[in-house]
Design an enzyme around this catalytic site. Structure first.
Site, PDB file in Angstrom:
ATOM      1  N   ARG A 153       0.817  -1.219   0.000  1.00  0.00           N
ATOM      2  CA  ARG A 153       0.000   0.000   0.000  1.00  0.00           C
ATOM      3  C   ARG A 153       0.852   1.271   0.000  1.00  0.00           C
ATOM      4  O   ARG A 153       0.469   2.290  -0.552  1.00  0.00           O
ATOM      5  CB  ARG A 153      -0.942  -0.036   1.229  1.00  0.00           C
ATOM      6  CG  ARG A 153      -1.895   1.153   1.327  1.00  0.00           C
ATOM      7  CD  ARG A 153      -2.952   0.871   2.386  1.00  0.00           C
ATOM      8  NE  ARG A 153      -3.590   2.078   2.890  1.00  0.00           N
ATOM      9  CZ  ARG A 153      -4.748   2.573   2.436  1.00  0.00           C
ATOM     10  NH1 ARG A 153      -5.395   1.963   1.470  1.00  0.00           N
ATOM     11  NH2 ARG A 153      -5.257   3.660   2.957  1.00  0.00           N
ATOM     12  N   ILE A 171      -6.902   8.190  -1.179  1.00  0.00           N
ATOM     13  CA  ILE A 171      -6.898   6.724  -1.167  1.00  0.00           C
ATOM     14  C   ILE A 171      -7.774   6.325   0.011  1.00  0.00           C
ATOM     15  O   ILE A 171      -7.634   6.856   1.108  1.00  0.00           O
ATOM     16  CB  ILE A 171      -5.454   6.181  -1.053  1.00  0.00           C
ATOM     17  CG1 ILE A 171      -5.417   4.656  -0.997  1.00  0.00           C
ATOM     18  CG2 ILE A 171      -4.702   6.746   0.132  1.00  0.00           C
ATOM     19  CD1 ILE A 171      -3.968   4.071  -1.077  1.00  0.00           C
ATOM     20  N   SER A 172      -8.739   5.439  -0.200  1.00  0.00           N
ATOM     21  CA  SER A 172      -9.688   5.077   0.857  1.00  0.00           C
ATOM     22  C   SER A 172      -8.999   4.333   1.995  1.00  0.00           C
ATOM     23  O   SER A 172      -7.957   3.693   1.803  1.00  0.00           O
ATOM     24  CB  SER A 172     -10.799   4.184   0.301  1.00  0.00           C
ATOM     25  OG  SER A 172     -11.473   4.831  -0.741  1.00  0.00           O
ATOM     26  N   GLN A 173      -9.647   4.365   3.156  1.00  0.00           N
ATOM     27  CA  GLN A 173      -9.229   3.592   4.324  1.00  0.00           C
ATOM     28  C   GLN A 173      -9.155   2.098   3.935  1.00  0.00           C
ATOM     29  O   GLN A 173     -10.032   1.616   3.209  1.00  0.00           O
ATOM     30  CB  GLN A 173     -10.314   3.827   5.370  1.00  0.00           C
ATOM     31  CG  GLN A 173     -10.159   3.158   6.680  1.00  0.00           C
ATOM     32  CD  GLN A 173     -11.433   3.337   7.499  1.00  0.00           C
ATOM     33  OE1 GLN A 173     -12.463   3.772   6.998  1.00  0.00           O
ATOM     34  NE2 GLN A 173     -11.357   2.996   8.757  1.00  0.00           N
TER      35      GLN A 173
END
Ligand code: SAH
Length: 208
Positions: A33, A59-61
């Site tokens: 990530r 960027i999403s959780q």
């Protein structure tokens, strides 16, 4: 690198919240990530939150990426379309779980960055444009995932879904949306409302 951070992210953020599909968890353990998130401190990429990636996007959780991916119920043979490439993290995860992944990004610079990051992912296809129109040339899809919030479900995306296919999309207004799953059954669609979420807004013809 950062295997320990990834393992902890999977245990504490994803598994502990009830997602336990082994293929899904393995994908999250293997995708780095920190390569996709834009941060000077790579460890921060594994924190339990969304992060800015520039151009007012994020960027999403990790848990939300996992939840949306889980809702697609992928077995491995599917063709999937993602709207909103952003950092490229979601598409990297999907590339481990489906046969082919198509992804569309509105912002040229974000798309260019991801094309470089994903150059050696053989089953990912990137395009720049208005994803609210879908990617009709490669349709139909077993799964479509929209990672920006729409006021209502874009009709072209429903049209591009295969029979039995699933569309996962946040629907609502700025700062206040629900994740919805639409499943195609012939020309009928079954709609499930899942959970409240906060996404950036979908642009384009069927967006804001
Ligand atoms: N899936 C991404 C999260 C992206 S945030 C990730 O894993 O990082 C939402 C993205 O949707 C932003 O990059 C934004 O530019 C893009 N977007 C917004 N409207 C769009 C549209 N109509 N077509 C394609 N991309 C769009």
């Amino acid at each position: 690198m950062f295997e320990a951070e990834r393992k902890q992210m999977v245990e504490m953020q994803i598994k502990a919240r009830g997602l336990d599909n082994p293929r899904l968890l393995r994908a999250f353990e293997s995708v780095p990530r920190h390569i996709f998130a834009r941060t000077n401190d790579p460890v921060l990429a594994y924190a339990d939150n969304a992060m800015p990636i520039g151009f007012e996007q994020s960027i999403s959780q990790p848990y939300i990426v996992a939840l949306m991916t889980d809702l697609l119920k992928l077995q491995g043979g599917e063709r999937v379309l993602e709207i909103g490439t952003g950092s490229g993290y979601q598409v990297a995860i999907l590339s481990h779980l489906a046969r082919e992944v198509y992804t569309i990004e509105f912002v040229q610079q974000l798309a260019d960055r991801v094309k470089k990051l994903l150059a050696d992912y053989p089953n990912v296809y990137c395009r720049v444009g208005d994803g609210s129109l879908g990617w009709p040339e490669a349709a139909p899809y077993d799964g479509i995932i929209v990672t920006a919030a729409a006021p209502k479900v874009p009709q072209p995306l429903l049209d591009q879904l295969k029979d039995g296919g699933r569309l996962v999309i946040p629907i609502g207004e700025q700062g206040n949306q629900f994740l919805e799953v639409w499943t195609r059954n012939g020309n009928e669609f079954e709609r499930h409302v899942e959970t409240p979420v906060t996404f950036v807004l979908l642009r384009g013809k069927y967006g804001w």
